[in-house]
Enzyme design. Structure first.
Site, short mmCIF file in Angstrom:
data_model
loop_
_atom_site.label_atom_id
_atom_site.label_comp_id
_atom_site.label_asym_id
_atom_site.label_seq_id
_atom_site.Cartn_x
_atom_site.Cartn_y
_atom_site.Cartn_z
CD GLU A 75 -3.14 0.75 0.36
OE1 GLU A 75 -2.60 1.53 -0.44
OE2 GLU A 75 -4.34 0.81 0.64
CG ASP A 117 -6.02 8.97 5.84
OD1 ASP A 117 -5.56 9.52 6.84
OD2 ASP A 117 -6.92 9.50 5.15
CG PHE A 161 -4.19 14.97 0.78
CD1 PHE A 161 -5.11 13.98 1.08
CD2 PHE A 161 -3.65 15.02 -0.49
CE1 PHE A 161 -5.50 13.05 0.12
CE2 PHE A 161 -4.03 14.10 -1.46
CZ PHE A 161 -4.95 13.11 -1.15
P1 IMP Z 1 -7.69 4.78 4.22
O1 IMP Z 1 -8.73 3.79 3.82
O2 IMP Z 1 -8.32 5.99 4.88
O3 IMP Z 1 -6.58 4.21 5.05
O4 IMP Z 1 -7.09 5.39 2.89
C1 IMP Z 1 -6.30 4.67 2.09
C2 IMP Z 1 -6.19 5.27 0.70
O5 IMP Z 1 -6.58 6.67 0.61
C3 IMP Z 1 -4.73 5.25 0.33
O6 IMP Z 1 -4.39 4.02 -0.25
C4 IMP Z 1 -4.62 6.40 -0.62
O7 IMP Z 1 -4.95 5.99 -1.94
C5 IMP Z 1 -5.65 7.40 -0.15
N1 IMP Z 1 -5.00 8.42 0.71
C6 IMP Z 1 -5.13 8.56 2.04
N2 IMP Z 1 -4.40 9.59 2.49
C7 IMP Z 1 -3.79 10.10 1.41
C8 IMP Z 1 -2.86 11.19 1.25
O8 IMP Z 1 -2.47 11.92 2.18
N3 IMP Z 1 -2.44 11.41 -0.02
C9 IMP Z 1 -2.83 10.66 -1.08
N4 IMP Z 1 -3.68 9.63 -0.96
C10 IMP Z 1 -4.16 9.35 0.27
#
Ligand code: IMP
Length: 178
Positions: A98, A102, A151
């Site tokens: 991955e 986040d 971000f």
């Molecule tokens: P989660 O499900 O909230 O953990 O998000 C995972 C996905 O969201 C990651 O694989 C990224 O594709 C996208 N994402 C989360 N935070 C960021 C960031 O700061 N920059 C770019 N993509 C992000």
């Protein structure tokens, strides 16, 4: 190109060094085995490409694309598969690759979804983590760097499909992070 970004969080040399360390850990842990690396498109593509070339055990690659409903900078946790694996993972040692964890909701979904396909083992390797944002309780065995609650873009990570080709990780300028 670094000039327009005043907040570079991880420099190119730091990424390279950490990727080598993670590859060494994986090579040691998977000695004598043949792991299947599952790259989560598109953000993890450069990370996986660099990582796999430093891994010394034989390994195979596959790709999966998932989308999480939400805004450009916030995920909702509802995940859908856009592209599934080509490989049958039954009995395999799977490592999910991955870009960033986040909230953890995507990885939590992937563990559940891939775990249901009877692999021998499933672990995860993420380049970045934002621990302060976590909503799901997940364990990721290999992590590159912790980043603050901003971000982030670059080295595969995008903001509306932009900035993936940066060689470093930077914080998105605040005026764009709405
Ligand atoms: P989660 O499900 O909230 O953990 O998000 C995972 C996905 O969201 C990651 O694989 C990224 O594709 C996208 N994402 C989360 N935070 C960021 C960031 O700061 N920059 C770019 N993509 C992000």
């Amino acid at each position: 190109m670094t000039k327009e970004f005043d907040e570079v969080l991880v420099r190119e040399e730091e990424i390279r060094a950490r990727v080598s360390e993670l590859a060494a850990e994986i090579s040691r842990d998977y000695e004598g085995r043949n792991p299947l690396l599952v790259c989560i498109l598109k953000g993890a593509v450069f990370f996986m490409a660099d990582l796999v070339r430093e891994i010394s055990v034989p390994c195979e690659l596959d790709f999966m694309a998932v989308a999480s409903y939400g805004s450009a900078t916030d995920s909702s946790g509802v995940v859908r598969i856009l592209k599934d694996l080509d490989a049958n993972i039954e009995g395999r040692d799977v490592i999910i690759i991955e870009d960033i964890i986040d909230t953890g909701l995507t990885l939590s979904y992937l563990f559940k979804n891939l775990g249901a396909r009877n692999p021998a083992t499933v672990e995860a390797c993420a380049l970045l983590t934002k621990p302060s944002r976590r909503k799901a309780d997940i364990s990721c065995k290999y992590v590159g760097f912790e980043v603050p609650d901003r971000f982030v873009i670059g080295y595969g990570l995008d903001y509306r499909e932009d900035y993936r080709n940066l060689r470093f990780i930077a914080a998105l300028p605040e005026e764009k992070d709405e």
